[in-house]
Design a protein around this motif. Structure first.
Motif, PDB file in Angstrom:
ATOM      1  N   LEU A   6     -35.435  27.052 -53.343  1.00 35.59           N
ATOM      2  CA  LEU A   6     -36.338  25.887 -54.016  1.00 35.59           C
ATOM      3  C   LEU A   6     -37.858  26.721 -54.740  1.00 35.59           C
ATOM      4  O   LEU A   6     -38.563  27.063 -54.163  1.00 35.59           O
ATOM      5  CB  LEU A   6     -36.715  24.825 -53.166  1.00 35.59           C
ATOM      6  CG  LEU A   6     -37.478  23.771 -53.593  1.00 35.59           C
ATOM      7  CD1 LEU A   6     -36.839  23.228 -54.579  1.00 35.59           C
ATOM      8  CD2 LEU A   6     -38.021  22.677 -52.371  1.00 35.59           C
ATOM      9  N   LYS A   7     -37.614  26.365 -56.016  1.00 36.10           N
ATOM     10  CA  LYS A   7     -38.985  26.732 -56.530  1.00 36.10           C
ATOM     11  C   LYS A   7     -39.747  25.530 -56.969  1.00 36.10           C
ATOM     12  O   LYS A   7     -39.342  24.601 -57.565  1.00 36.10           O
ATOM     13  CB  LYS A   7     -38.731  27.449 -58.023  1.00 36.10           C
ATOM     14  CG  LYS A   7     -37.972  28.775 -57.934  1.00 36.10           C
ATOM     15  CD  LYS A   7     -37.892  29.655 -59.333  1.00 36.10           C
ATOM     16  CE  LYS A   7     -37.269  30.959 -58.998  1.00 36.10           C
ATOM     17  NZ  LYS A   7     -37.059  31.425 -60.502  1.00 36.10           N
ATOM     18  N   ARG A  11     -42.399  18.593 -60.158  1.00 34.00           N
ATOM     19  CA  ARG A  11     -41.538  17.457 -59.997  1.00 34.00           C
ATOM     20  C   ARG A  11     -41.128  17.337 -58.545  1.00 34.00           C
ATOM     21  O   ARG A  11     -40.695  16.430 -58.079  1.00 34.00           O
ATOM     22  CB  ARG A  11     -40.389  17.703 -60.923  1.00 34.00           C
ATOM     23  CG  ARG A  11     -40.868  17.460 -62.398  1.00 34.00           C
ATOM     24  CD  ARG A  11     -39.747  17.691 -63.465  1.00 34.00           C
ATOM     25  NE  ARG A  11     -39.107  18.932 -63.113  1.00 34.00           N
ATOM     26  CZ  ARG A  11     -39.184  20.156 -63.728  1.00 34.00           C
ATOM     27  NH1 ARG A  11     -40.115  20.030 -64.677  1.00 34.00           N
ATOM     28  NH2 ARG A  11     -38.388  20.899 -63.460  1.00 34.00           N
ATOM     29  N   ASN A  12     -40.895  18.625 -57.884  1.00 30.82           N
ATOM     30  CA  ASN A  12     -40.178  18.475 -56.497  1.00 30.82           C
ATOM     31  C   ASN A  12     -41.484  18.866 -55.460  1.00 30.82           C
ATOM     32  O   ASN A  12     -40.951  19.506 -54.410  1.00 30.82           O
ATOM     33  CB  ASN A  12     -39.363  19.434 -56.538  1.00 30.82           C
ATOM     34  CG  ASN A  12     -39.461  20.961 -56.574  1.00 30.82           C
ATOM     35  OD1 ASN A  12     -40.691  21.398 -56.900  1.00 30.82           O
ATOM     36  ND2 ASN A  12     -38.534  21.738 -56.749  1.00 30.82           N
ATOM     37  N   MET A  13     -42.640  18.950 -55.786  1.00 29.20           N
ATOM     38  CA  MET A  13     -43.754  19.292 -54.873  1.00 29.20           C
ATOM     39  C   MET A  13     -43.593  18.586 -53.583  1.00 29.20           C
ATOM     40  O   MET A  13     -43.622  19.387 -52.383  1.00 29.20           O
ATOM     41  CB  MET A  13     -45.054  18.941 -55.173  1.00 29.20           C
ATOM     42  CG  MET A  13     -46.177  19.224 -54.400  1.00 29.20           C
ATOM     43  SD  MET A  13     -46.555  21.150 -54.250  1.00 29.20           S
ATOM     44  CE  MET A  13     -47.157  21.655 -55.604  1.00 29.20           C
ATOM     45  N   ILE A  14     -42.992  17.569 -53.451  1.00 29.04           N
ATOM     46  CA  ILE A  14     -43.035  16.658 -52.119  1.00 29.04           C
ATOM     47  C   ILE A  14     -41.769  17.266 -51.156  1.00 29.04           C
ATOM     48  O   ILE A  14     -42.049  17.322 -49.928  1.00 29.04           O
ATOM     49  CB  ILE A  14     -42.763  15.169 -52.242  1.00 29.04           C
ATOM     50  CG1 ILE A  14     -43.852  14.551 -53.081  1.00 29.04           C
ATOM     51  CG2 ILE A  14     -42.552  14.259 -50.948  1.00 29.04           C
ATOM     52  CD1 ILE A  14     -45.166  14.206 -52.408  1.00 29.04           C
ATOM     53  N   GLU A  15     -40.768  17.657 -51.879  1.00 26.18           N
ATOM     54  CA  GLU A  15     -39.817  18.292 -51.067  1.00 26.18           C
ATOM     55  C   GLU A  15     -40.103  19.563 -50.440  1.00 26.18           C
ATOM     56  O   GLU A  15     -39.869  19.815 -49.283  1.00 26.18           O
ATOM     57  CB  GLU A  15     -38.600  18.559 -52.039  1.00 26.18           C
ATOM     58  CG  GLU A  15     -37.255  19.026 -51.314  1.00 26.18           C
ATOM     59  CD  GLU A  15     -36.080  19.487 -52.357  1.00 26.18           C
ATOM     60  OE1 GLU A  15     -35.181  19.921 -51.876  1.00 26.18           O
ATOM     61  OE2 GLU A  15     -36.237  19.080 -53.528  1.00 26.18           O
ATOM     62  N   LEU A  17     -43.292  20.457 -49.743  1.00 24.37           N
ATOM     63  CA  LEU A  17     -44.406  19.917 -48.565  1.00 24.37           C
ATOM     64  C   LEU A  17     -43.668  19.244 -47.494  1.00 24.37           C
ATOM     65  O   LEU A  17     -44.065  19.550 -46.378  1.00 24.37           O
ATOM     66  CB  LEU A  17     -45.574  19.062 -49.135  1.00 24.37           C
ATOM     67  CG  LEU A  17     -46.352  19.627 -50.337  1.00 24.37           C
ATOM     68  CD1 LEU A  17     -47.136  18.580 -50.922  1.00 24.37           C
ATOM     69  CD2 LEU A  17     -47.183  20.842 -49.775  1.00 24.37           C
ATOM     70  N   ASP A  18     -42.542  18.728 -47.663  1.00 19.19           N
ATOM     71  CA  ASP A  18     -41.804  18.021 -46.232  1.00 19.19           C
ATOM     72  C   ASP A  18     -41.403  19.232 -45.500  1.00 19.19           C
ATOM     73  O   ASP A  18     -41.252  19.133 -44.342  1.00 19.19           O
ATOM     74  CB  ASP A  18     -40.768  17.237 -47.006  1.00 19.19           C
ATOM     75  CG  ASP A  18     -41.270  15.803 -47.345  1.00 19.19           C
ATOM     76  OD1 ASP A  18     -42.367  15.512 -47.122  1.00 19.19           O
ATOM     77  OD2 ASP A  18     -40.403  15.061 -48.007  1.00 19.19           O
ATOM     78  N   LEU A  19     -40.781  20.265 -46.139  1.00 15.97           N
ATOM     79  CA  LEU A  19     -40.290  21.405 -45.323  1.00 15.97           C
ATOM     80  C   LEU A  19     -41.637  22.099 -44.688  1.00 15.97           C
ATOM     81  O   LEU A  19     -41.350  22.374 -43.672  1.00 15.97           O
ATOM     82  CB  LEU A  19     -39.610  22.423 -46.355  1.00 15.97           C
ATOM     83  CG  LEU A  19     -38.423  22.128 -47.027  1.00 15.97           C
ATOM     84  CD1 LEU A  19     -37.973  23.141 -48.081  1.00 15.97           C
ATOM     85  CD2 LEU A  19     -37.281  22.002 -45.745  1.00 15.97           C
ATOM     86  N   MET A  20     -42.683  22.402 -45.317  1.00 12.74           N
ATOM     87  CA  MET A  20     -43.776  22.653 -44.679  1.00 12.74           C
ATOM     88  C   MET A  20     -44.470  21.913 -43.459  1.00 12.74           C
ATOM     89  O   MET A  20     -44.934  22.220 -42.550  1.00 12.74           O
ATOM     90  CB  MET A  20     -44.861  23.004 -45.710  1.00 12.74           C
ATOM     91  CG  MET A  20     -44.734  24.257 -46.535  1.00 12.74           C
ATOM     92  SD  MET A  20     -44.082  25.947 -45.823  1.00 12.74           S
ATOM     93  CE  MET A  20     -45.843  26.305 -45.407  1.00 12.74           C
ATOM     94  N   ALA A  21     -44.174  20.823 -43.584  1.00  7.81           N
ATOM     95  CA  ALA A  21     -44.585  19.728 -42.516  1.00  7.81           C
ATOM     96  C   ALA A  21     -43.593  19.736 -41.134  1.00  7.81           C
ATOM     97  O   ALA A  21     -43.953  19.182 -40.355  1.00  7.81           O
ATOM     98  CB  ALA A  21     -44.803  18.386 -43.039  1.00  7.81           C
ATOM     99  N   ARG A  22     -42.526  20.006 -41.489  1.00 10.02           N
ATOM    100  CA  ARG A  22     -41.632  19.843 -40.255  1.00 10.02           C
ATOM    101  C   ARG A  22     -41.628  20.873 -39.215  1.00 10.02           C
ATOM    102  O   ARG A  22     -42.297  21.903 -39.120  1.00 10.02           O
ATOM    103  CB  ARG A  22     -40.060  20.379 -40.766  1.00 10.02           C
ATOM    104  CG  ARG A  22     -39.355  19.245 -41.712  1.00 10.02           C
ATOM    105  CD  ARG A  22     -38.296  19.578 -42.426  1.00 10.02           C
ATOM    106  NE  ARG A  22     -37.052  20.105 -41.227  1.00 10.02           N
ATOM    107  CZ  ARG A  22     -35.883  20.684 -41.699  1.00 10.02           C
ATOM    108  NH1 ARG A  22     -35.764  20.550 -43.010  1.00 10.02           N
ATOM    109  NH2 ARG A  22     -35.218  20.954 -40.718  1.00 10.02           N
TER     110      ARG A  22
END
Length: 126
Positions: A6-7, A11-15, A17-22
């Protein structure tokens, strides 16, 4: 589960950041601006993921260790975040392309499905 390269952009920053928050992810952050050679990249991954031995700048060794990761709990996924990706290895675009290919063609598919048939007791990993 679908593993992905994922680059992250606006547009896809939330995706991303969600990975980093897991909590079930081992997170590695690489500064793309300061990482300009394949050896520098490998050494950071070796250190941050505690590879048992170094890769000596060889892609084949890197592929072996990055797919292995048997020293981590099987329920943990791995998220490698390269900041400032546009400047990551901009002086060695050939090696940058090889690194992308290694992840897209070898590492991600291996951890998604191939680990089950190739590793005794192997389980999929994100």
């Amino acid at each position: 589960m679908k593993n992905t390269w994922l680059k992250v952009n606006d547009r896809n920053m939330i995706e991303g950041l969600d990975l980093m928050a897991r909590d079930d992810m081992i997170k590695v952050v690489i500064d793309g601006t300061k990482t300009q050679t394949k050896v520098a990249f490998m050494e950071q991954i070796e250190r941050k993921l505690s590879f048992p031995t170094g890769c000596a700048g060889k892609f084949s060794r890197f592929e072996d260790w990055i797919r292995d990761l048997s020293w981590f709990p099987t329920e943990k996924g791995v998220c490698i975040w390269i900041t400032d990706y546009e400047n990551f290895m901009k002086e060695d675009t050939k090696s940058k392309g090889i690194i992308e290919e290694i992840f897209k063609d070898e590492v991600l598919p291996f951890w998604e499905a191939e680990v089950v048939k190739n590793v005794k007791g192997g389980k999929p990993k994100e």
